[in-house]
Design a protein around this motif. Structure first.
Motif, mmCIF file in Angstrom:
data_model
loop_
_atom_site.group_PDB
_atom_site.id
_atom_site.type_symbol
_atom_site.label_atom_id
_atom_site.label_comp_id
_atom_site.label_asym_id
_atom_site.label_seq_id
_atom_site.Cartn_x
_atom_site.Cartn_y
_atom_site.Cartn_z
ATOM 1 N N TYR A 25 0.898 -1.149 -0.103
ATOM 2 C CA TYR A 25 0.034 -0.070 0.025
ATOM 3 C C TYR A 25 0.781 1.157 0.027
ATOM 4 O O TYR A 25 0.565 2.268 -0.953
ATOM 5 N N GLN A 26 1.981 1.181 0.859
ATOM 6 C CA GLN A 26 2.820 2.317 0.930
ATOM 7 C C GLN A 26 3.377 2.535 -0.384
ATOM 8 O O GLN A 26 3.630 3.794 -0.943
ATOM 9 N N SER A 27 3.985 1.737 -0.981
ATOM 10 C CA SER A 27 4.500 1.690 -2.406
ATOM 11 C C SER A 27 3.845 2.340 -3.451
ATOM 12 O O SER A 27 4.526 2.828 -4.591
ATOM 13 N N ARG A 28 2.363 2.248 -3.344
ATOM 14 C CA ARG A 28 1.418 2.803 -4.404
ATOM 15 C C ARG A 28 0.896 4.135 -4.076
ATOM 16 O O ARG A 28 0.085 4.547 -4.884
ATOM 17 N N LEU A 29 1.303 4.646 -2.984
ATOM 18 C CA LEU A 29 0.316 5.919 -2.490
ATOM 19 C C LEU A 29 0.567 6.977 -3.293
ATOM 20 O O LEU A 29 -0.492 7.724 -3.651
ATOM 21 N N THR A 30 1.856 7.201 -4.200
ATOM 22 C CA THR A 30 1.831 8.398 -5.193
ATOM 23 C C THR A 30 0.992 8.048 -6.456
ATOM 24 O O THR A 30 0.957 8.873 -7.166
ATOM 25 N N ASP A 31 0.811 6.730 -6.760
ATOM 26 C CA ASP A 31 0.005 6.304 -7.988
ATOM 27 C C ASP A 31 -1.382 6.389 -7.589
ATOM 28 O O ASP A 31 -2.208 6.215 -8.719
ATOM 29 N N ARG A 32 -1.810 6.281 -6.386
ATOM 30 C CA ARG A 32 -3.448 6.427 -6.444
ATOM 31 C C ARG A 32 -3.822 7.929 -6.647
ATOM 32 O O ARG A 32 -3.459 8.760 -6.573
ATOM 33 N N MET A 33 -5.323 7.708 -6.938
ATOM 34 C CA MET A 33 -6.150 8.849 -7.428
ATOM 35 C C MET A 33 -6.337 9.504 -6.088
ATOM 36 O O MET A 33 -6.496 9.029 -5.073
ATOM 37 N N PRO A 34 -6.138 10.884 -5.942
ATOM 38 C CA PRO A 34 -6.322 11.883 -4.959
ATOM 39 C C PRO A 34 -7.670 11.308 -4.110
ATOM 40 O O PRO A 34 -8.646 11.296 -4.982
ATOM 41 N N GLY A 35 -7.993 11.318 -2.951
ATOM 42 C CA GLY A 35 -9.013 10.957 -2.355
ATOM 43 C C GLY A 35 -9.260 9.458 -1.542
ATOM 44 O O GLY A 35 -9.861 9.261 -0.708
ATOM 45 N N HIS A 36 -8.218 8.667 -2.191
ATOM 46 C CA HIS A 36 -7.959 7.416 -1.396
ATOM 47 C C HIS A 36 -7.419 7.700 -0.122
ATOM 48 O O HIS A 36 -6.659 8.610 -0.127
ATOM 49 N N PRO A 37 -7.451 6.811 0.938
ATOM 50 C CA PRO A 37 -6.593 6.997 1.902
ATOM 51 C C PRO A 37 -5.392 6.917 1.756
ATOM 52 O O PRO A 37 -4.778 6.229 0.985
ATOM 53 N N GLY A 38 -4.365 7.653 2.512
ATOM 54 C CA GLY A 38 -3.149 7.937 2.274
ATOM 55 C C GLY A 38 -2.284 7.142 3.456
ATOM 56 O O GLY A 38 -2.818 6.271 4.045
ATOM 57 N N ALA A 39 -1.200 7.757 3.846
ATOM 58 C CA ALA A 39 -0.111 6.860 4.636
ATOM 59 C C ALA A 39 -0.935 6.745 6.089
ATOM 60 O O ALA A 39 -0.551 6.043 6.995
ATOM 61 N N GLU A 40 -1.633 7.580 6.551
ATOM 62 C CA GLU A 40 -2.527 7.528 7.749
ATOM 63 C C GLU A 40 -3.258 6.366 7.879
ATOM 64 O O GLU A 40 -3.865 5.873 8.982
ATOM 65 N N TYR A 41 -3.564 5.728 6.514
ATOM 66 C CA TYR A 41 -4.214 4.494 6.654
ATOM 67 C C TYR A 41 -3.656 3.152 7.058
ATOM 68 O O TYR A 41 -4.096 2.060 7.555
ATOM 69 N N LEU A 42 -2.280 3.247 7.085
ATOM 70 C CA LEU A 42 -1.446 2.145 7.231
ATOM 71 C C LEU A 42 -1.619 1.265 8.419
ATOM 72 O O LEU A 42 -1.527 0.188 8.754
ATOM 73 N N PRO A 43 -1.667 1.851 9.672
ATOM 74 C CA PRO A 43 -2.056 1.134 10.741
ATOM 75 C C PRO A 43 -3.288 0.467 10.805
ATOM 76 O O PRO A 43 -3.283 -0.589 11.325
ATOM 77 N N GLU A 44 -4.512 1.141 10.103
ATOM 78 C CA GLU A 44 -5.662 0.450 10.002
ATOM 79 C C GLU A 44 -5.514 -0.541 9.321
ATOM 80 O O GLU A 44 -5.897 -1.831 9.424
ATOM 81 N N LEU A 45 -4.825 -0.683 8.062
ATOM 82 C CA LEU A 45 -4.563 -1.601 6.960
ATOM 83 C C LEU A 45 -3.965 -2.776 7.811
ATOM 84 O O LEU A 45 -4.389 -4.053 7.530
ATOM 85 N N ARG A 46 -2.809 -2.466 8.365
ATOM 86 C CA ARG A 46 -2.233 -3.606 9.247
ATOM 87 C C ARG A 46 -3.217 -4.511 10.128
ATOM 88 O O ARG A 46 -3.146 -5.683 10.057
ATOM 89 N N LYS A 47 -3.960 -3.694 11.054
ATOM 90 C CA LYS A 47 -4.910 -4.426 11.856
ATOM 91 C C LYS A 47 -5.982 -5.185 11.101
ATOM 92 O O LYS A 47 -6.295 -6.378 11.364
ATOM 93 N N LEU A 48 -6.359 -4.624 9.870
ATOM 94 C CA LEU A 48 -7.137 -5.389 8.940
ATOM 95 C C LEU A 48 -6.778 -6.478 8.316
ATOM 96 O O LEU A 48 -7.278 -7.574 8.445
ATOM 97 N N ALA A 49 -5.382 -6.544 7.874
ATOM 98 C CA ALA A 49 -4.621 -7.764 7.339
ATOM 99 C C ALA A 49 -4.426 -8.974 8.451
ATOM 100 O O ALA A 49 -4.580 -10.076 7.954
#
Length: 194
Positions: free
Chosen positions: A124-148
């Motif tokens: 997710y972190q590696s594609r942050l710059t490729d995602r359309m604005p409006g998708h969650p950014g780096a602040e989403y990473l802790p939530e994503l880790r818990k989700l995984a």
């Protein structure tokens, strides 16, 4: 016995964000020639039109796109098999069941991309710059880790689990081909109770 042409089948390509759903979906569509619906494909044109999009609006647009998927599937003929690329766990399982019932889906096949928390965060972190604005950014990473750590397939029909690190596309193709030959009577029925 119900014939293949009387069934309405959907193939769910499911997994948390950054698990590789889009890559697998493209491979399946190329192999089988089935039409594809993606949550981001429906959502992103609206994100562009309503920019800037915050996290709440992103979620609202995601929920609307999710409903649009089932509206499209409902209008398709029964013999049409859709591949649907989405993280289905972003809403309660009952919302998926309602959508499937609304669309008159008779069989659900699911390809689940299992990913470790570390791999999910790295991807997710590696594609942050490729995602359309409006998708969650780096602040989403802790939530994503818990989700995984806790995410699971929806399990409303047969499920093939693939390792997101290196999904075996040939195995996915073979599994899906076998599943499409199974009569509907052999599949679990959809019900409101799960």
């Amino acid at each position: 016995m119900t014939t293949h042409s009387e069934e309405k089948i959907v193939v769910l390509v499911n997994g948390i964000p950054a698990s590789g759903k889009s890559t697998l979906t493209r491979a399946l569509a190329e192999q089988f020639g089935f039409p594809v619906l993606t949550l981001d494909g429906l959502k992103e044109p609206f994100m562009a039109s309503f920019a800037p999009v915050d996290r709440q609006r992103n979620r609202q647009l995601g929920c609307a796109a999710y409903q649009a998927i089932w509206n499209v599937v409902a209008q398709a003929p029964t013999r049409c098999i859709y591949i649907i690329d989405a993280w289905f766990g972003f809403q309660p399982r009952e919302v998926l069941q309602q959508g499937l019932q609304k669309a008159n889906v008779t069989r659900v096949l699911e390809l689940w991309l299992a990913i470790t928390p570390d791999d999910a965060v790295t991807r997710y972190q590696s594609r942050l710059t490729d995602r359309m604005p409006g998708h969650p950014g780096a602040e989403y990473l802790p939530e994503l880790r818990k989700l995984a750590e806790t995410a699971q397939p929806m399990g409303l029909g047969p499920v093939l689990q693939l390792d997101a690190r290196d999904p075996d596309e040939a195995a996915a193709f073979a599994w899906l081909q076998r599943q499409l030959r199974v009569p509907i009577a052999a599949q679990p029925a959809l019900s409101a109770s799960g």
